[in-house]
Motif scaffolding. Structure first.
Motif, PDB file in Angstrom:
ATOM      1  N   SER A 103       0.853  -1.183   0.000  1.00  9.29           N
ATOM      2  CA  SER A 103       0.000   0.000   0.000  1.00  9.29           C
ATOM      3  C   SER A 103       0.887   1.231   0.000  1.00  9.29           C
ATOM      4  CB  SER A 103      -0.833   0.056   1.277  1.00  9.29           C
ATOM      5  OG  SER A 103      -1.643  -1.068   1.395  1.00  9.29           O
ATOM      6  N   TYR A 104       0.845   1.991  -1.056  1.00 17.00           N
ATOM      7  CA  TYR A 104       1.603   3.242  -1.086  1.00 17.00           C
ATOM      8  C   TYR A 104       0.637   4.413  -1.111  1.00 17.00           C
ATOM      9  CZ  TYR A 104       5.660   0.393  -2.275  1.00 17.00           C
ATOM     10  OH  TYR A 104       6.661  -0.535  -2.257  1.00 17.00           O
ATOM     11  N   MET A 105       0.813   5.324  -0.174  1.00 11.39           N
ATOM     12  CA  MET A 105      -0.085   6.485  -0.096  1.00 11.39           C
ATOM     13  C   MET A 105      -0.039   7.305  -1.382  1.00 11.39           C
ATOM     14  SD  MET A 105      -2.407   8.205   1.282  1.00 11.39           S
ATOM     15  CE  MET A 105      -2.737   7.532   2.899  1.00 11.39           C
ATOM     16  N   VAL A 106       1.135   7.364  -2.015  1.00 15.07           N
ATOM     17  CA  VAL A 106       1.249   8.180  -3.219  1.00 15.07           C
ATOM     18  C   VAL A 106       0.324   7.638  -4.334  1.00 15.07           C
ATOM     19  CG1 VAL A 106       3.252   6.987  -4.223  1.00 15.07           C
ATOM     20  CG2 VAL A 106       2.939   9.441  -4.617  1.00 15.07           C
ATOM     21  N   ASP A 107       0.183   6.329  -4.417  1.00 14.63           N
ATOM     22  CA  ASP A 107      -0.728   5.734  -5.418  1.00 14.63           C
ATOM     23  C   ASP A 107      -2.180   6.065  -5.082  1.00 14.63           C
ATOM     24  OD1 ASP A 107       1.477   4.583  -6.621  1.00 14.63           O
ATOM     25  OD2 ASP A 107       1.257   2.685  -5.537  1.00 14.63           O
ATOM     26  N   THR A 108      -2.480   5.987  -3.794  1.00 17.27           N
ATOM     27  CA  THR A 108      -3.838   6.298  -3.337  1.00 17.27           C
ATOM     28  C   THR A 108      -4.186   7.747  -3.666  1.00 17.27           C
ATOM     29  OG1 THR A 108      -3.648   4.676  -1.600  1.00 17.27           O
ATOM     30  CG2 THR A 108      -5.288   6.412  -1.266  1.00 17.27           C
ATOM     31  N   ILE A 133       4.158  13.340  -3.237  1.00 22.54           N
ATOM     32  CA  ILE A 133       2.982  13.561  -2.394  1.00 22.54           C
ATOM     33  C   ILE A 133       2.603  15.049  -2.383  1.00 22.54           C
ATOM     34  CG2 ILE A 133       2.209  13.566   0.041  1.00 22.54           C
ATOM     35  CD1 ILE A 133       3.585  10.823   0.319  1.00 22.54           C
ATOM     36  N   PHE A 134       3.621  15.916  -2.361  1.00 20.45           N
ATOM     37  CA  PHE A 134       3.342  17.359  -2.300  1.00 20.45           C
ATOM     38  C   PHE A 134       2.754  17.897  -3.610  1.00 20.45           C
ATOM     39  CE2 PHE A 134       6.719  16.555   0.795  1.00 20.45           C
ATOM     40  CZ  PHE A 134       6.119  17.067   1.934  1.00 20.45           C
ATOM     41  N   LYS A 135       2.915  17.141  -4.679  1.00 13.50           N
ATOM     42  CA  LYS A 135       2.299  17.542  -5.954  1.00 13.50           C
ATOM     43  C   LYS A 135       0.829  17.135  -5.991  1.00 13.50           C
ATOM     44  CE  LYS A 135       6.309  17.703  -8.939  1.00 13.50           C
ATOM     45  NZ  LYS A 135       7.402  17.081  -8.181  1.00 13.50           N
TER      46      LYS A 135
END
Ligand code: ATP
Ligand code: MG
Length: 222
Positions: free
Chosen positions: A87-92, A126-128
């Motif tokens: 689970s990667y937050m960036v994908d979510t 993530i910041f993007k």
């Protein structure tokens, strides 16, 4: 663009093994302070940073659903559990961005999680995709160093309104009531055969008992 947008989505990920009043109180306060119309709780399927959760994904999901029952605007988002692999937050965030279009996304994290953000997969992206809102957690200080400090330094804002004016990229720290509750502590209490009363909703305690989760003699103990 400097137009004030009508809506914004809060996103809060975690293992939620189990979800507790520390999470829920922090989320409620953040939601009210930031005036978020929609708030998503995202249970991790296979968290890459830590040992496998004790409870199954289905049980963690069921407990979260109990936690948001009757709470308007609170949504359990199960995409990380449905997705295969880590689970990667960036994908979510990329998924939610694609679905939601041009709406501010606010990723909420506890301070401990914020301190190690630079260990997350593809963390700079993530910041993007979202703003970062760091909620102060007991016994924990902001320890941003190196590249993470560099990255965060120029993004800091103290104004919640700014987060509504852009879709992503700001960092805000938010004080929330500090409840020294952790899922680890709750699991330990249960493994010791004691009551976790007043640390998490009764509906979840009932679920834990009915399904014999975190039970010293049970399969979950390993
Ligand atoms: P564990 O003890 O298993 O690590 P936990 O209680 O820390 O569980 P997590 O699922 O790991 O809960 O955390 C999810 C998110 O909730 C993280 O961003 C974490 O910083 C935050 N968080 C955890 N406990 C609290 C609390 N008491 N108050 C505010 N935020 C919290
Ligand atoms: Mg934790």
């Amino acid at each position: 663009m400097n137009t004030v947008r009508a809506s914004a989505i809060g996103i809060f990920g975690g293992t939620f093994d189990p979800v507790h009043f520390g999470h829920l109180r922090a989320v409620l306060e953040a939601r009210e302070k930031l005036q978020l119309d929609e708030f998503r709780l995202v249970p991790a399927g296979r968290p890459p940073h830590r040992a496998l959760p004790v409870a199954s994904a289905a049980d963690r999901l069921a407990m979260l659903r109990l936690a948001v029952t009757g709470q308007p605007g609170m949504v359990v988002d199960d995409r990380e559990i449905q997705r295969a692999g880590n689970s990667y937050m960036v994908d979510t965030l990329a998924d939610i961005r694609q679905e939601s279009g041009d709406v501010p996304l606010l990723l909420l994290v506890g301070q401990d999680a914020a301190n190690s953000l630079d260990t997350w997969h593809d963390w700079k992206r993530i910041f993007k995709l979202a703003h970062l809102v760091v909620m102060r957690r007991p016994e924990s200080r902001l320890r941003w160093t190196g590249e993470l400090e560099e990255c965060v330094k120029n993004r800091l804002t103290e104004s919640p309104e700014r987060l509504k004016e852009e879709t992503a990229g700001f960092v805000l720290t938010l004080e929330v009531t500090q409840l020294a509750i952790s899922s680890t502590g709750i699991r330990d209490i249960l493994f010791a055969g004691q009551s976790p009363g007043y640390l998490l909703p009764d509906s979840i305690i009932d679920y834990i008992r009915e399904n014999r989760l975190y039970f010293a003699g049970g399969a979950g103990k390993g």
